[in-house]
Every structure is written in C-alpha cells, then in structure tokens.
Design an enzyme around this catalytic site. Structure first.
Site, PDB file in Angstrom:
ATOM      1  N   SER A  49       9.227 -66.326  63.319  1.00 53.45           N
ATOM      2  CA  SER A  49       9.209 -64.803  63.485  1.00 53.45           C
ATOM      3  C   SER A  49      10.145 -64.738  64.616  1.00 53.45           C
ATOM      4  O   SER A  49      11.220 -65.254  64.590  1.00 53.45           O
ATOM      5  CB  SER A  49       7.799 -64.335  63.787  1.00 53.45           C
ATOM      6  OG  SER A  49       7.967 -62.766  64.164  1.00 53.45           O
ATOM      7  N   THR A  50       9.772 -64.420  65.868  1.00 52.73           N
ATOM      8  CA  THR A  50      10.608 -64.077  66.995  1.00 52.73           C
ATOM      9  C   THR A  50      11.099 -65.562  67.574  1.00 52.73           C
ATOM     10  O   THR A  50      10.672 -66.341  67.654  1.00 52.73           O
ATOM     11  CB  THR A  50       9.665 -63.660  68.264  1.00 52.73           C
ATOM     12  OG1 THR A  50       8.837 -62.443  67.885  1.00 52.73           O
ATOM     13  CG2 THR A  50      10.545 -63.393  69.374  1.00 52.73           C
ATOM     14  N   HIS A  57      10.380 -62.946  59.768  1.00 53.32           N
ATOM     15  CA  HIS A  57       9.908 -61.522  60.019  1.00 53.32           C
ATOM     16  C   HIS A  57      11.327 -61.092  60.492  1.00 53.32           C
ATOM     17  O   HIS A  57      11.916 -61.255  61.308  1.00 53.32           O
ATOM     18  CB  HIS A  57       8.990 -61.486  60.975  1.00 53.32           C
ATOM     19  CG  HIS A  57       7.569 -62.143  60.365  1.00 53.32           C
ATOM     20  ND1 HIS A  57       6.801 -62.506  61.593  1.00 53.32           N
ATOM     21  CD2 HIS A  57       7.194 -62.218  59.205  1.00 53.32           C
ATOM     22  CE1 HIS A  57       5.803 -62.992  61.014  1.00 53.32           C
ATOM     23  NE2 HIS A  57       5.637 -62.946  59.750  1.00 53.32           N
ATOM     24  N   MET A  62       5.631 -64.674  67.650  1.00 54.01           N
ATOM     25  CA  MET A  62       4.314 -64.308  68.367  1.00 54.01           C
ATOM     26  C   MET A  62       3.357 -64.023  67.332  1.00 54.01           C
ATOM     27  O   MET A  62       3.474 -63.680  66.178  1.00 54.01           O
ATOM     28  CB  MET A  62       4.773 -63.007  68.791  1.00 54.01           C
ATOM     29  CG  MET A  62       3.487 -62.173  69.522  1.00 54.01           C
ATOM     30  SD  MET A  62       2.667 -63.103  70.831  1.00 54.01           S
ATOM     31  CE  MET A  62       4.087 -62.589  72.304  1.00 54.01           C
ATOM     32  N   ASP A  85       0.547 -65.465  62.331  1.00 53.10           N
ATOM     33  CA  ASP A  85       0.783 -65.509  60.835  1.00 53.10           C
ATOM     34  C   ASP A  85       1.361 -66.802  60.459  1.00 53.10           C
ATOM     35  O   ASP A  85       2.088 -67.345  61.246  1.00 53.10           O
ATOM     36  CB  ASP A  85       1.850 -64.372  60.757  1.00 53.10           C
ATOM     37  CG  ASP A  85       2.257 -64.413  59.326  1.00 53.10           C
ATOM     38  OD1 ASP A  85       1.349 -64.520  58.305  1.00 53.10           O
ATOM     39  OD2 ASP A  85       3.379 -64.017  58.746  1.00 53.10           O
TER      40      ASP A  85
END
Length: 350
Positions: free
Chosen positions: A169-170, A195, A288, A291
């Site tokens: 993600s991030t 993401h 973050m 998930d």
C-alpha cells in the site's frame, strides 16, 4: 499508529480553485489542521521552512518548478511526507520515484468530492507516520544486483510449479519496483495487489513492464498465471486465484471491500491459501493498516513461504508489522533484499 495531535498540513497547488477546495475539505476533519497553502514550489519551500507542517499535499504540474523537480531538490536534505494530488498523469510515478509518499487522483465529473476527500484524509494519516527514504539514484541498485535466470539448474521450487503473491500500500509502488527489477525474466507467475486509484494501475503496469525483465501488465478476468508474467490487480476490483485442473487463473470481479480495500491483499492471499496446490510464496510490503496480514497467515499455515518487508525500509511499517506480529512472516528483509531472499528460496528451498 495515528498521532495524538492534529496533523498539520500545507496545501500546494497553482490553481486557486483547487487550493480552496482542498483547504475547505480538509478543514472539516477534526484530526487535520491546514496550517497554510502555497501557489508554487518556490512558495512551498519557504512556507515549509517557516510553518514546519507534518504533511504536504502537492500538485505535480505547476508553473516554474514542477512538483517532481521540487521533490528531487528538496527532499534529500529536508525529508517530509508529500502526497501528490494529481489528475490522471503518468508523471505521478516520476514524482513517487523522486520521493513522494503517495498520491490521490483529483476529482472529475465521474468522481465525487466526498470520495476524493475520504481517500485524501486516509493518505494524510498514513503519510503522517511515514518514513521518507532518500533514493540516491534510480539505476544504481540494478547495476549492483545482476539478474540470474532460474533456468539451467536444478531448482528446489521450479517456476512452473510456484505462484507468488505480493501486496503493498503506502510507499508500495517504488518498493515493489525495487523487488521486481531485481528478478529474472523467467520468475514464477506473480500477482500484485497495490492499493491505487482507478486509472493508475494500467499505467503502473506499463511502467514496470518497461523497467523489469519479465512481462508486467494489468490483469483482466481469466488471465492465466504463468512463469515470466506479473499481473497487477486492477483498481476497484477484487482478485482471487482460481484453479482449473493443473492451471491457475485470476478472477477479477467487483466484489465488496475486504479489510477496507478493493482490491484487497487479504482477498488475494486467502484465495491462494485455499486454492493453490503447488508451491506458493507470499510477500507483504509497506503500507498502513493490516490488509494482507490474516491472508498471509493463512498462506503460511497452508505451507507457503512468506516474506515481510522490514521496519527500516518500509515507508509505513503497518501491514508488514501486523503480519509479523501475528506469526504470518517466515522471514523479514529490506525491499532491496527481498528479491535475493526469494531467489535463494526458489533455488535451495531455504
């Protein structure tokens, strides 16, 4: 992982209308304080040094010095989390390479401002916890890590009998690139969940395809997972691995969000744990939240080899931390070393 105090944000955009929209929308969040705005990169530099915000939101295209040049010049000496607020623009990935933490797509006629601000607020919270890493050059790591093909020797886990899942993600766009560009063209079939806003996954896949040795493309429903191919999960669709005899394909469908995301790393990993009967590897990287953690644990319990990105190299040590803490991770490694850990495992089983 969220800070106790309000997150102080500086908004940078050359459009007065865009600045007004972003400042107004963020000011409605009780956990965010907009401490100022700037109309170009030069103005931003002086305001950052004066106001000392926690997070900066910045447009990519601005008159004078653009956002990419600003990041290249400013971040090496003054690391600060920057979130790009941009239209559908390939240059976003150049800005991420230059050190931006994340990005949000500006709302258009098809996307509501409510969706935009929900996404932006989420990314600001993640960015406030981010570790901004300085990348000296884009090509030096590749020169330092020659790519050796898997073929030509006896493998403990042959490429045609292995499936790899990767979730991030991030900070994950560049971290995933750090892994993939170190892998050979004949790597086992891989599925990547990153993401990302709608419209960007196809451009991201095309960018990786130009840089990496293997074929990389955005997945479509029914794609076969095979050696030498990396499939990027399409934004806003869930993806699951489906077994069809001795073959494995990817199902892409508009399902409900899982662990707050669509596509979800947990959805991919859980499907691999229940479906894949050959050898499998799960890799969880910077991001973050949690998930992917429970799905990776299910994979490990089903016999998979699992790798988690370490704290030091993660932009946000959230997803890999949770996975590690619940026992889902076999081994931790930096994003620069994950490829060599994976290759050693495929060749030796260790």
């Amino acid at each position: 992982m969220f800070p106790d105090k309000k997150i102080r944000v500086l908004v940078v955009d050359d459009s007065a209308l865009a600045r007004q929209m972003i400042v107004g929308g963020l000011s409605q969040d009780p956990n965010i304080e907009v401490v100022g705005y700037a109309f170009n990169a030069s103005d931003a530099k002086s305001k950052i040094e004066l106001i000392k915000p926690d997070v900066v939101t910045m447009d990519v295209e601005m008159p004078g010095m653009n956002g990419i040049d600003f990041l290249k010049q400013y971040l090496p000496k003054h690391p600060i989390p920057v979130i790009l607020v941009s239209s559908l623009n390939l240059r976003v990935f150049d800005a991420l390479e230059a050190g931006a933490v994340d990005f949000v797509r500006k709302p258009d006629a098809e996307e509501s401002k409510e969706v935009f601000f929900r996404s932006l607020r989420q990314r600001i919270r993640a960015a406030s916890c981010a570790h901004v890493r300085h990348r000296p050059t884009a090509v030096a790591p590749m020169a330092a890590a020659p790519i050796a093909p898997l073929t030509g020797g006896v493998l403990h886990h042959p490429a045609n009998q292995t499936i790899i899942g990767l979730g991030a993600s991030t900070g994950g766009t560049e971290a995933t690139l750090e892994v993939l560009k170190r892998l050979p063209a004949d790597i086992p079939g891989m599925v990547v969940v990153q993401h990302m806003p709608v419209g960007f996954t196809k451009m991201y896949a095309e960018r990786l395809d130009k840089i990496c040795k293997m074929e990389v493309r955005e997945a479509v429903n029914g794609d076969e997972i095979r050696p030498g191919l990396v499939l990027i999960a399409p934004a806003d669709l869930q993806v699951k691995v489906v077994r069809m005899g001795e073959r494995y394909t990817l199902s892409c469908f508009p399902g409900e969000k899982v662990s707050g995301h669509r596509p979800s790393v947990d959805a991919l990993f859980s499907s691999m744990a229940t479906t894949v009967k050959c050898h499998m590897v799960g890799i969880i990287m910077t991001g973050m939240g949690r998930d992917g953690a429970s799905g990776l644990l299910a994979m490990r319990k089903a016999g998979a080899y699992t790798i988690g990105q370490d704290r030091e190299s993660s932009v946000v040590y959230g997803m890999p931390m949770v996975a590690h803490d619940i026992g889902a991770v076999t081994i931790q490694a930096s994003c620069e070393n994950i490829a060599s850990v994976l290759m050693t495992h495929l060749k030796t089983g260790k």
